[in-house]
Design a protein around this motif. Structure first.
Motif, PDB file in Angstrom:
ATOM      1  N   ALA A 176     154.145 -22.659   0.926  1.00 29.63           N
ATOM      2  CA  ALA A 176     152.716 -22.984   1.514  1.00 29.63           C
ATOM      3  C   ALA A 176     152.451 -24.266   1.074  1.00 29.63           C
ATOM      4  O   ALA A 176     151.720 -24.925   1.940  1.00 29.63           O
ATOM      5  CB  ALA A 176     151.807 -21.703   0.783  1.00 29.63           C
ATOM      6  N   GLY A 218     154.364 -26.728   0.639  1.00 32.00           N
ATOM      7  CA  GLY A 218     155.072 -27.602   1.292  1.00 32.00           C
ATOM      8  C   GLY A 218     156.263 -28.252   0.214  1.00 32.00           C
ATOM      9  O   GLY A 218     156.873 -29.402   0.626  1.00 32.00           O
ATOM     10  N   TYR A 276     150.091 -27.106  -6.105  1.00 32.45           N
ATOM     11  CA  TYR A 276     148.894 -27.685  -5.132  1.00 32.45           C
ATOM     12  C   TYR A 276     148.437 -29.119  -5.735  1.00 32.45           C
ATOM     13  O   TYR A 276     147.980 -29.906  -4.865  1.00 32.45           O
ATOM     14  CB  TYR A 276     147.921 -26.552  -4.969  1.00 32.45           C
ATOM     15  CG  TYR A 276     148.136 -25.807  -3.738  1.00 32.45           C
ATOM     16  CD1 TYR A 276     149.106 -24.887  -3.601  1.00 32.45           C
ATOM     17  CD2 TYR A 276     147.635 -26.193  -2.557  1.00 32.45           C
ATOM     18  CE1 TYR A 276     149.374 -23.985  -2.547  1.00 32.45           C
ATOM     19  CE2 TYR A 276     147.855 -25.687  -1.341  1.00 32.45           C
ATOM     20  CZ  TYR A 276     148.542 -24.591  -1.364  1.00 32.45           C
ATOM     21  OH  TYR A 276     149.050 -23.799  -0.168  1.00 32.45           O
ATOM     22  N   ARG A 330     150.875 -30.993  -3.969  1.00 30.32           N
ATOM     23  CA  ARG A 330     150.724 -31.173  -2.414  1.00 30.32           C
ATOM     24  C   ARG A 330     149.443 -32.094  -2.081  1.00 30.32           C
ATOM     25  O   ARG A 330     149.596 -32.794  -1.072  1.00 30.32           O
ATOM     26  CB  ARG A 330     150.388 -29.618  -1.886  1.00 30.32           C
ATOM     27  CG  ARG A 330     150.071 -29.789  -0.434  1.00 30.32           C
ATOM     28  CD  ARG A 330     149.490 -28.273   0.067  1.00 30.32           C
ATOM     29  NE  ARG A 330     148.929 -28.655   1.504  1.00 30.32           N
ATOM     30  CZ  ARG A 330     149.715 -28.420   2.824  1.00 30.32           C
ATOM     31  NH1 ARG A 330     151.031 -27.727   2.469  1.00 30.32           N
ATOM     32  NH2 ARG A 330     149.250 -28.549   3.830  1.00 30.32           N
ATOM     33  N   LEU A 331     148.512 -32.109  -2.976  1.00 31.04           N
ATOM     34  CA  LEU A 331     147.488 -33.119  -2.445  1.00 31.04           C
ATOM     35  C   LEU A 331     147.850 -34.510  -2.693  1.00 31.04           C
ATOM     36  O   LEU A 331     147.326 -35.356  -1.933  1.00 31.04           O
ATOM     37  CB  LEU A 331     146.392 -32.941  -3.670  1.00 31.04           C
ATOM     38  CG  LEU A 331     145.503 -31.699  -3.258  1.00 31.04           C
ATOM     39  CD1 LEU A 331     144.282 -31.276  -4.742  1.00 31.04           C
ATOM     40  CD2 LEU A 331     144.622 -31.599  -2.159  1.00 31.04           C
ATOM     41  N   ALA A 350     146.486 -32.856   4.380  1.00 33.87           N
ATOM     42  CA  ALA A 350     146.328 -31.425   4.458  1.00 33.87           C
ATOM     43  C   ALA A 350     145.476 -31.306   5.886  1.00 33.87           C
ATOM     44  O   ALA A 350     145.573 -31.907   6.625  1.00 33.87           O
ATOM     45  CB  ALA A 350     144.910 -31.467   3.311  1.00 33.87           C
TER      46      ALA A 350
END
Lengths: 253, 253
Positions: A122, A124, A244, A247-248, A253
């Motif tokens: 999720a 990535g 996460y 990911r940010l 996003a």
């Protein structure tokens, strides 16, 4: 049927490079990823089994008891597939690495490992890498806990921890250990800088975290800030927070 | 012994407002929180049991089999305590609320619920509130999954969902639902604004998420951004990401 049942054992999965997908969600994900070599089904009109049959995959009708015998779950929901383990090498996932990977260093609880794979997919992440002592990536419980995402992210292991650490450092991939003992917050400027380029999150075992030997070899040790009366987080929860944060920085996003 | 064993059943826990803490970690946390009314121990020289005894708590020596009979786990590690359920009311945790709470709307998996409590305690949430249909907060599996944090954060439930939503809105506490269907990212400016003041994260059941009826009643519906080939996260992983986003805004790290 006995050939499929053999895949309940780790040793046979390794030799044959096959695993079992139980239930419609897992079988559907395996079919989409072109991993299925045979399906066992209770109901000959099962839609998934028919799709598999049309795709030239061998389909066998079995009894409910026959299906249960090749499953870890009490209720396999009518379908089980024999699947190829999607082989990826460390070389493939790390050369070049543009984002981030997660390295599970002895994460032995299969539910946690499967949940980390699901979160990594999720978020990535490029890959989930396990070291010796982690749960078997292709056991029923791990596959179930991924909730159909076992083919949505590259996974490889178990590998020798030193091999993995050497592979990461030789490619200048920054290694960040998530551990309780550090003054460095995973949300601070130092980690923002460390994870701006290709990087790997290292997560330790549920019982013991990461060893001092591992902590001495990584580039940065960082802590998830916690209330004073709490000692640690579940490793899959910690993974969610770390991945996460990455990911940010790495994914739009 | 049979009085303790009765607490394996949800009904008896509710009537007596007591639960069982299994193993040294849970018993130790319960002792620290002054919740223990009786300890059962295999070894009369057990340190925890001696500490309890000195504190005036009734201590009973039982056989290994006797201990197992009052446990859900195969290996209760020598000690079990009968504990008072720490009662908190919705009124107490919400009036006034300066930070954030998490509302588990029908989170039925006890492992997930316990893990959410552990994360909520670590993130500095004010409380974990469950609605009808969630796992029993004081079942063995939930208590074990909190890993000794069951007394580190206020927990209350199961409560009627409408009662909770009404209590939140009447106090102008912003409600944010974490759900897959929204265009609003939990990391975006809108949620940063919505969670700048007192707020509640709503998390749905593993199988069905939050109902449309719930989603229509909350202030904002927000999504954790995910890779295109992944449908959802584990609810405890989602909780970790949401609660730590709030922690970064409300707690000095």
């Amino acid at each position: 049927v006995s050939g499929a049942r053999d895949l309940l054992q780790s040793k046979n999965r390794r030799i044959r490079q096959q695993f079992l997908a139980e239930g419609p969600q897992a079988v559907s994900a395996a079919l989409a990823a072109d991993l299925v070599s045979q399906v066992f089904v209770v109901d000959e009109f099962d839609e998934l089994a028919q799709a598999a049959h049309r795709a030239g995959i061998r389909r066998s009708i079995v009894t409910e008891a026959g299906l249960k015998a090749m499953c870890e779950t009490v209720s396999p929901q009518g379908i089980v597939a024999v699947c190829q383990i999607p082989e990826v090498s460390l070389e493939e996932v790390l050369t070049p690495l543009t984002g981030f990977v997660v390295v599970c260093v002895g994460v032995s609880d299969p539910g946690n490992l499967g949940t980390i794979i699901r979160t990594a997919a999720a978020a990535g992440a490029r890959a989930v890498i396990t070291t010796t002592g982690s749960a078997d990536l292709w056991s029923g419980k791990v596959v179930r806990s991924t909730v159909g995402t076992f083919a949505a992210v590259a996974v490889t292991g178990p590998l020798d921890e030193d091999t993995v650490l050497t592979a990461l450092s030789s490619r200048s991939i920054t290694t960040v250990a998530a551990a309780g003992q550090s003054e460095v917050s995973i949300f601070g400027a130092e980690i923002a800088a460390a994870t701006a380029g290709p990087h790997a999150w290292l997560l330790g075992s549920e019982a013991h975290g990461l060893s001092d030997q591992t902590l001495n070899q990584v580039d940065v040790v960082a802590t998830i800030p916690m209330a004073a009366n709490v000692e640690s987080l579940n490793v899959a929860s910690a993974a969610a927070i770390c991945l996460y944060a990455s990911r940010l920085r790495h994914v739009v996003a």
